[in-house]
Design a protein around this motif. Structure first.
Motif, PDB file in Angstrom:
ATOM      1  N   ASN A   9       0.842  -1.198   0.000  1.00  0.00           N
ATOM      2  CA  ASN A   9       0.000   0.000   0.000  1.00  0.00           C
ATOM      3  C   ASN A   9       0.877   1.248   0.000  1.00  0.00           C
ATOM      4  O   ASN A   9       1.865   1.325   0.728  1.00  0.00           O
ATOM      5  CB  ASN A   9      -0.920   0.000   1.222  1.00  0.00           C
ATOM      6  N   ILE A  10       0.473   2.222  -0.803  1.00  0.00           N
ATOM      7  CA  ILE A  10       1.269   3.430  -0.992  1.00  0.00           C
ATOM      8  C   ILE A  10       0.360   4.649  -0.866  1.00  0.00           C
ATOM      9  O   ILE A  10      -0.769   4.636  -1.349  1.00  0.00           O
ATOM     10  CB  ILE A  10       1.937   3.409  -2.384  1.00  0.00           C
ATOM     11  N   LYS A  37     -18.505   7.036   8.520  1.00  0.00           N
ATOM     12  CA  LYS A  37     -18.707   7.936   7.382  1.00  0.00           C
ATOM     13  C   LYS A  37     -18.203   7.347   6.069  1.00  0.00           C
ATOM     14  O   LYS A  37     -18.447   7.911   5.006  1.00  0.00           O
ATOM     15  CB  LYS A  37     -17.991   9.263   7.630  1.00  0.00           C
ATOM     16  N   GLY A  38     -17.467   6.241   6.159  1.00  0.00           N
ATOM     17  CA  GLY A  38     -16.932   5.615   4.954  1.00  0.00           C
ATOM     18  C   GLY A  38     -15.685   6.294   4.412  1.00  0.00           C
ATOM     19  O   GLY A  38     -15.369   6.157   3.225  1.00  0.00           O
ATOM     20  N   ILE A  39     -14.971   7.028   5.262  1.00  0.00           N
ATOM     21  CA  ILE A  39     -13.757   7.721   4.808  1.00  0.00           C
ATOM     22  C   ILE A  39     -12.500   7.132   5.438  1.00  0.00           C
ATOM     23  O   ILE A  39     -11.433   7.731   5.386  1.00  0.00           O
ATOM     24  CB  ILE A  39     -13.835   9.246   5.067  1.00  0.00           C
ATOM     25  N   ALA A  40     -12.628   5.930   6.027  1.00  0.00           N
ATOM     26  CA  ALA A  40     -11.467   5.234   6.582  1.00  0.00           C
ATOM     27  C   ALA A  40     -10.963   4.237   5.548  1.00  0.00           C
ATOM     28  O   ALA A  40     -11.744   3.527   4.917  1.00  0.00           O
ATOM     29  CB  ALA A  40     -11.839   4.503   7.864  1.00  0.00           C
ATOM     30  N   ILE A  41      -9.655   4.212   5.358  1.00  0.00           N
ATOM     31  CA  ILE A  41      -9.028   3.268   4.442  1.00  0.00           C
ATOM     32  C   ILE A  41      -8.172   2.331   5.282  1.00  0.00           C
ATOM     33  O   ILE A  41      -7.207   2.762   5.918  1.00  0.00           O
ATOM     34  CB  ILE A  41      -8.165   3.997   3.395  1.00  0.00           C
ATOM     35  N   ASP A  42      -8.540   1.045   5.291  1.00  0.00           N
ATOM     36  CA  ASP A  42      -7.821   0.059   6.094  1.00  0.00           C
ATOM     37  C   ASP A  42      -6.743  -0.591   5.241  1.00  0.00           C
ATOM     38  O   ASP A  42      -7.036  -1.396   4.366  1.00  0.00           O
ATOM     39  CB  ASP A  42      -8.790  -0.984   6.635  1.00  0.00           C
ATOM     40  N   ALA A  43      -5.490  -0.214   5.490  1.00  0.00           N
ATOM     41  CA  ALA A  43      -4.358  -0.767   4.740  1.00  0.00           C
ATOM     42  C   ALA A  43      -3.552  -1.729   5.600  1.00  0.00           C
ATOM     43  O   ALA A  43      -2.372  -1.954   5.358  1.00  0.00           O
ATOM     44  CB  ALA A  43      -3.478   0.368   4.229  1.00  0.00           C
ATOM     45  N   THR A  44      -4.193  -2.341   6.602  1.00  0.00           N
ATOM     46  CA  THR A  44      -3.490  -3.226   7.528  1.00  0.00           C
ATOM     47  C   THR A  44      -3.441  -4.670   7.044  1.00  0.00           C
ATOM     48  O   THR A  44      -2.695  -5.471   7.609  1.00  0.00           O
ATOM     49  CB  THR A  44      -4.143  -3.205   8.915  1.00  0.00           C
ATOM     50  N   GLN A  45      -4.243  -5.017   6.057  1.00  0.00           N
ATOM     51  CA  GLN A  45      -4.335  -6.392   5.549  1.00  0.00           C
ATOM     52  C   GLN A  45      -4.664  -7.377   6.676  1.00  0.00           C
ATOM     53  O   GLN A  45      -4.128  -8.473   6.727  1.00  0.00           O
ATOM     54  CB  GLN A  45      -3.033  -6.793   4.857  1.00  0.00           C
ATOM     55  N   GLY A  46      -5.532  -6.955   7.595  1.00  0.00           N
ATOM     56  CA  GLY A  46      -5.973  -7.811   8.684  1.00  0.00           C
ATOM     57  C   GLY A  46      -5.053  -7.840   9.886  1.00  0.00           C
ATOM     58  O   GLY A  46      -5.345  -8.507  10.872  1.00  0.00           O
ATOM     59  N   ARG A  47      -3.955  -7.129   9.842  1.00  0.00           N
ATOM     60  CA  ARG A  47      -3.025  -7.074  10.973  1.00  0.00           C
ATOM     61  C   ARG A  47      -3.494  -6.003  11.967  1.00  0.00           C
ATOM     62  O   ARG A  47      -4.407  -5.240  11.699  1.00  0.00           O
ATOM     63  CB  ARG A  47      -1.599  -6.716  10.527  1.00  0.00           C
ATOM     64  N   LYS A  48      -2.823  -5.942  13.102  1.00  0.00           N
ATOM     65  CA  LYS A  48      -3.153  -4.945  14.114  1.00  0.00           C
ATOM     66  C   LYS A  48      -2.773  -3.550  13.606  1.00  0.00           C
ATOM     67  O   LYS A  48      -1.707  -3.354  13.036  1.00  0.00           O
ATOM     68  CB  LYS A  48      -2.381  -5.242  15.397  1.00  0.00           C
TER      69      LYS A  48
END
Length: 93
Positions: A9-10, A37-48
Protein backbone atom coordinates in the motif's frame (compact mmCIF):
# COMPACT_ATOMS: atom_id res chain seq x y z
CA UNK A 1 6.15 11.76 -3.37
CA UNK A 2 4.66 8.34 -2.74
CA UNK A 3 5.63 6.29 0.30
CA UNK A 4 5.07 2.65 1.16
CA UNK A 5 2.89 2.11 4.26
CA UNK A 6 3.05 -1.68 4.31
CA UNK A 7 1.78 -4.70 2.40
CA UNK A 8 2.03 -3.05 -1.01
CA UNK A 9 0.00 0.00 0.00
CA UNK A 10 1.27 3.43 -0.99
CA UNK A 11 0.11 6.96 -0.10
CA UNK A 12 0.99 10.46 -1.27
CA UNK A 13 3.24 11.84 1.47
CA UNK A 14 2.44 15.45 0.57
CA UNK A 15 -1.20 14.85 1.58
CA UNK A 16 -0.42 13.56 5.11
CA UNK A 17 -1.31 15.93 7.94
CA UNK A 18 -0.42 13.66 10.87
CA UNK A 19 0.82 10.17 11.69
CA UNK A 20 -0.44 9.09 15.11
CA UNK A 21 -0.61 6.03 17.33
CA UNK A 22 -4.07 4.44 17.51
CA UNK A 23 -3.93 3.84 21.28
CA UNK A 24 -5.52 7.02 22.66
CA UNK A 25 -9.27 7.38 23.10
CA UNK A 26 -9.57 10.47 20.86
CA UNK A 27 -7.82 8.68 17.98
CA UNK A 28 -10.02 5.61 18.48
CA UNK A 29 -13.11 7.85 18.28
CA UNK A 30 -11.74 9.54 15.15
CA UNK A 31 -11.14 6.16 13.47
CA UNK A 32 -14.61 4.89 14.45
CA UNK A 33 -16.22 8.08 13.13
CA UNK A 34 -14.28 7.78 9.86
CA UNK A 35 -15.40 4.13 9.49
CA UNK A 36 -19.04 5.16 10.00
CA UNK A 37 -18.71 7.94 7.38
CA UNK A 38 -16.93 5.61 4.95
CA UNK A 39 -13.76 7.72 4.81
CA UNK A 40 -11.47 5.23 6.58
CA UNK A 41 -9.03 3.27 4.44
CA UNK A 42 -7.82 0.06 6.09
CA UNK A 43 -4.36 -0.77 4.74
CA UNK A 44 -3.49 -3.23 7.53
CA UNK A 45 -4.34 -6.39 5.55
CA UNK A 46 -5.97 -7.81 8.68
CA UNK A 47 -3.02 -7.07 10.97
CA UNK A 48 -3.15 -4.94 14.11
CA UNK A 49 -3.37 -1.20 13.44
CA UNK A 50 -0.17 0.43 14.66
CA UNK A 51 -0.53 3.87 13.07
CA UNK A 52 -3.22 6.18 11.79
CA UNK A 53 -2.49 8.61 8.97
CA UNK A 54 -4.73 11.67 8.86
CA UNK A 55 -4.93 12.98 5.30
CA UNK A 56 -5.71 16.47 3.92
CA UNK A 57 -9.14 15.44 2.63
CA UNK A 58 -10.20 14.23 6.14
CA UNK A 59 -9.68 10.60 5.20
CA UNK A 60 -8.03 8.32 7.73
CA UNK A 61 -5.61 5.60 6.60
CA UNK A 62 -4.85 2.71 8.95
CA UNK A 63 -1.45 1.03 8.71
CA UNK A 64 0.21 -1.96 10.37
CA UNK A 65 3.56 -0.14 10.43
CA UNK A 66 4.73 1.90 13.42
CA UNK A 67 4.38 5.70 13.18
CA UNK A 68 8.16 6.03 13.52
CA UNK A 69 8.70 3.77 10.50
CA UNK A 70 6.33 5.76 8.31
CA UNK A 71 7.72 9.09 9.53
CA UNK A 72 11.23 7.89 8.70
CA UNK A 73 10.12 7.00 5.18
CA UNK A 74 8.48 10.40 4.72
CA UNK A 75 11.63 12.17 5.91
CA UNK A 76 13.80 9.96 3.72
CA UNK A 77 11.73 10.71 0.63
CA UNK A 78 11.81 14.44 1.42
CA UNK A 79 15.60 14.32 1.74
CA UNK A 80 15.91 12.42 -1.54
CA UNK A 81 13.69 14.97 -3.27
CA UNK A 82 15.70 17.85 -1.80
CA UNK A 83 18.99 16.27 -2.87
CA UNK A 84 17.73 15.68 -6.40
CA UNK A 85 16.60 19.31 -6.68
CA UNK A 86 20.01 20.50 -5.45
CA UNK A 87 21.77 18.23 -7.94
CA UNK A 88 19.53 19.59 -10.70
CA UNK A 89 20.56 23.16 -9.93
CA UNK A 90 24.25 22.22 -9.97
CA UNK A 91 23.92 20.81 -13.49
CA UNK A 92 22.38 24.02 -14.79
CA UNK A 93 25.29 26.17 -13.64
Amino acid sequence: MLIHIGFGNIVNSSKIIAIVSPESAPVKRMVQSAREKGIAIDATQGRKTKSVLVMENSQVVLSALLPETIAGRVQGSAQMQEESSVEGTDERQ
